[in-house]
Scaffold this motif. Structure first.
Motif, PDB file in Angstrom:
ATOM      1  N   SER A  26      39.894  38.788  34.203  1.00  0.00           N
ATOM      2  CA  SER A  26      41.011  39.513  33.593  1.00  0.00           C
ATOM      3  C   SER A  26      40.766  39.872  32.136  1.00  0.00           C
ATOM      4  O   SER A  26      41.703  40.232  31.417  1.00  0.00           O
ATOM      5  N   ILE A  34      47.927  40.099  34.845  1.00  0.00           N
ATOM      6  CA  ILE A  34      47.634  38.751  35.369  1.00  0.00           C
ATOM      7  C   ILE A  34      48.857  38.222  36.103  1.00  0.00           C
ATOM      8  O   ILE A  34      48.743  37.647  37.192  1.00  0.00           O
ATOM      9  N   PHE A 221      41.457  44.982  38.906  1.00  0.00           N
ATOM     10  CA  PHE A 221      42.231  45.458  37.758  1.00  0.00           C
ATOM     11  C   PHE A 221      41.872  46.864  37.298  1.00  0.00           C
ATOM     12  O   PHE A 221      42.488  47.386  36.374  1.00  0.00           O
TER      13      PHE A 221
END
Length: 229
Positions: A26, A34, A221
């Protein structure tokens, strides 16, 4: 939504037959992203930058298992020692000693993975097999001096190349080193069981070579925003 839940579910399905864990990388991503993956069930998150990791840890749920996966300078260990679960890139005895010292201050035991240099690129960090053997000799003969660290396995990064045969060969080489160490210096040590190899581009190859932890960021992500650092 900034996270790809479809990819998350697919990756978990792929990991399940191998009993491998997902470290969701992350770094450079906001706490909100997150949180979204946390709500989907993810608990292990990996960060590369100390300041960013400490800031996020303070904002997010206490049951997150934080893994530090980047190159770690000895003078920055103190900032993450109160909460970090696993440090993936231990590349010297000096760093291991500092992790032990800082963990002891907080009455904690920190899991450590020894980073092995397996890539062609000189820019990547890590020890060779001989250096790891020297470190393990020191640690195993002075076990009480390292009681606040636990060596749980090895970590490596393959060469950044499209040549899958080379990547698989490097992962295979690391698995061989892991097996040799498990049968010699760490024989009977049930904690030594993790092999952290494989990222977004090459994790299927890593799973075939015995990976127990894959470090995946961009598939979950999207591309990283390095302008934040």
């Amino acid at each position: 939504m900034a996270i790809n839940l479809e990819a998350y579910k697919k990756i978990l399905e792929e990991l399940e037959p191998f009993h491998a864990k997902l470290v969701a990388v992350s770094k450079t991503k906001p706490a909100e992203d997150i949180s979204a993956l946390y709500e989907a069930g993810q608990r292990i998150f990996g960060e590369n930058y100390v300041q960013e990791m400490t800031e996020k840890q303070a904002q997010l749920p206490a049951d997150i298992e934080w893994h530090f996966i980047g190159h770690l300078q000895s003078n920055k260990v103190k900032y993450i020692a109160p909460f970090v679960h696993t440090i993936h890139a231990v590349d010297s005895l000096k760093l291991l000693q500092e992790i032990n010292k800082q963990a002891a201050k907080h009455q904690r035991v920190i899991n450590c993975l020894l980073q092995v240099h397996i890539a062609d690129e000189e820019t990547k960090f890590g020890m060779d097999e001989k250096e790891i053997e020297e470190l393990l000799r020191t640690v195993t003969t002075n076990a009480n001096a390292y009681s606040n660290t636990k060596i749980v396995g090895l970590m490596g990064m393959a060469t950044n190349t499209d040549d899958n045969a080379q990547v698989q060969s490097e992962f295979h080489q690391l698995h061989d080193i892991f097996t040799r160490l498990a049968n010699t210096y760490l024989q009977g040590n049930t904690d030594f069981k993790e092999l952290s190899i494989g990222m977004s581009a090459d994790y299927p190859l890593a799973l075939k070579e015995g990976s127990t932890m894959v470090r995946i960021g961009s598939l979950l992500f999207g591309k990283r925003n390095y302008s934040q650092n």
